[in-house]
Design an enzyme around this catalytic site. Structure first.
Site, PDB file in Angstrom:
ATOM      1  N   ARG A  36      -3.217 -10.764   6.380  1.00  0.00           N
ATOM      2  CA  ARG A  36      -2.433  -9.562   6.082  1.00  0.00           C
ATOM      3  C   ARG A  36      -3.294  -8.283   6.127  1.00  0.00           C
ATOM      4  O   ARG A  36      -2.837  -7.238   6.567  1.00  0.00           O
ATOM      5  CB  ARG A  36      -1.789  -9.682   4.693  1.00  0.00           C
ATOM      6  CG  ARG A  36      -0.738 -10.791   4.569  1.00  0.00           C
ATOM      7  CD  ARG A  36       0.604 -10.365   5.113  1.00  0.00           C
ATOM      8  NE  ARG A  36       1.601 -11.423   5.035  1.00  0.00           N
ATOM      9  CZ  ARG A  36       2.389 -11.639   3.981  1.00  0.00           C
ATOM     10  NH1 ARG A  36       2.293 -10.859   2.918  1.00  0.00           N
ATOM     11  NH2 ARG A  36       3.267 -12.613   4.003  1.00  0.00           N
ATOM     12  N   ASP A 148      10.837  -0.230  -6.131  1.00  0.00           N
ATOM     13  CA  ASP A 148       9.975  -1.243  -5.532  1.00  0.00           C
ATOM     14  C   ASP A 148       8.571  -0.672  -5.437  1.00  0.00           C
ATOM     15  O   ASP A 148       8.387   0.546  -5.445  1.00  0.00           O
ATOM     16  CB  ASP A 148      10.477  -1.658  -4.149  1.00  0.00           C
ATOM     17  CG  ASP A 148       9.971  -3.041  -3.746  1.00  0.00           C
ATOM     18  OD1 ASP A 148      10.730  -4.013  -3.907  1.00  0.00           O
ATOM     19  OD2 ASP A 148       8.809  -3.160  -3.301  1.00  0.00           O
TER      20      ASP A 148
END
Length: 277
Positions: A36, A148
């Site tokens: 990632r 979020d």
């Protein structure tokens, strides 16, 4: 040239990510973290993960790279009306009782929090239910706070543009009422109508904040499939904050793979994964 992530480097990223987001990465996630973050190293022309750690924590004073890093490791799997039992309970049990109680008090204010809202499917699903259950909703003060940690998913949520394959759980009546076909370049997409958007406020928010800045209390909170990334201590602290910011007799919804067991919470069990203050 292949850039390796050593165990020592993984350990310092484990701590950094936990301190910043509460996400608890097990040793089994080492290769996932490497895959990632390697894109960020290449984008910034950095030659090692230790150099990237220095860049994030010291060189980038704007804090933007920290946000990029958290975005990279955040998993955001969601769908409309996910875990449908929650929405059935909300529509058939919780809202009728809550609205009746508010009418008796001559109160027309409702506050909801979708914590970990990802790309927006959850708050838009909640908005549909509220629009259907509250008569003359335009005469009420209704707000859904949708938060979020990831700025990337919040941008998608704000746009409210979804491929038709993402709308398979939406029946024809709801599709016609709450969505419109996308423009010329988006013929396979549907756009959320303003009737749903108008009662939602999207914000970036870190659940690891020591204190939550909310002045009022929420009638119910959805925080589903978020705590699975946290250890028990972080879960306990978060549950305590939710309890504090819920109105008396307010409800908390968590994911079906989650539990309040071991968190020493004051919540009362209602039905599986639904609790009441």
């Amino acid at each position: 040239m292949e850039i390796d992530l050593t165990d020592q480097e993984f350990a310092i990223f484990q701590k950094l990510i936990y301190d910043e987001s509460g996400i608890n990465l097990s040793p089994a996630k080492k290769e996932l973290l490497k895959s990632r973050l390697i894109k960020r190293l290449r984008t910034l022309s950095l030659k090692s993960f230790r150099e990237y750690h220095t860049y994030v924590t010291e060189r980038d004073v704007s804090g933007k790279e920290m946000i990029h890093m958290i975005d990279c490791i955040s998993t955001n799997l969601t769908e409309f009306f996910r875990e449908i039992a929650h929405f059935n309970f909300l529509s058939e049990k919780l809202l009728p009782a809550l609205l009746e109680k508010k009418k008796k008090k001559k109160e027309k204010k409702l506050r909801v929090w979708s914590a970990g809202c990802s790309t927006g499917e959850e708050p838009y699903s909640l908005s549909m239910v509220l629009n259907e259950r509250i008569e003359q909703i335009d005469k009420w003060d209704v707000k859904i706070l949708a938060t979020d940690l990831s700025t990337r998913v919040l941008e998608k949520a704000k746009k409210g543009l979804y491929h038709k394959d993402r709308l398979k759980s939406i029946n024809v009546q709801r599709l016609q009422t709450y969505f419109k076909k996308g423009g010329d370049n988006f013929e396979d997409y549907y756009q959320v109508k303003d009737v749903l958007k108008n009662i939602i406020v999207f914000r970036r928010f870190n659940l690891m904040e020591q204190t939550f800045p909310f002045k009022g209390q929420f009638d119910f909170i959805f925080c589903r499939n978020v705590m699975i990334y946290f250890n028990k201590q972080t879960q306990t602290e978060l549950i305590s904050k939710y309890y504090k910011h819920l109105a008396p007799e307010g409800h908390l919804f968590i994911g079906h793979s989650e539990s309040l067991a071991g968190t020493n919470s004051k919540f009362s069990y209602v039905i599986p994964t639904v609790y009441q203050k």
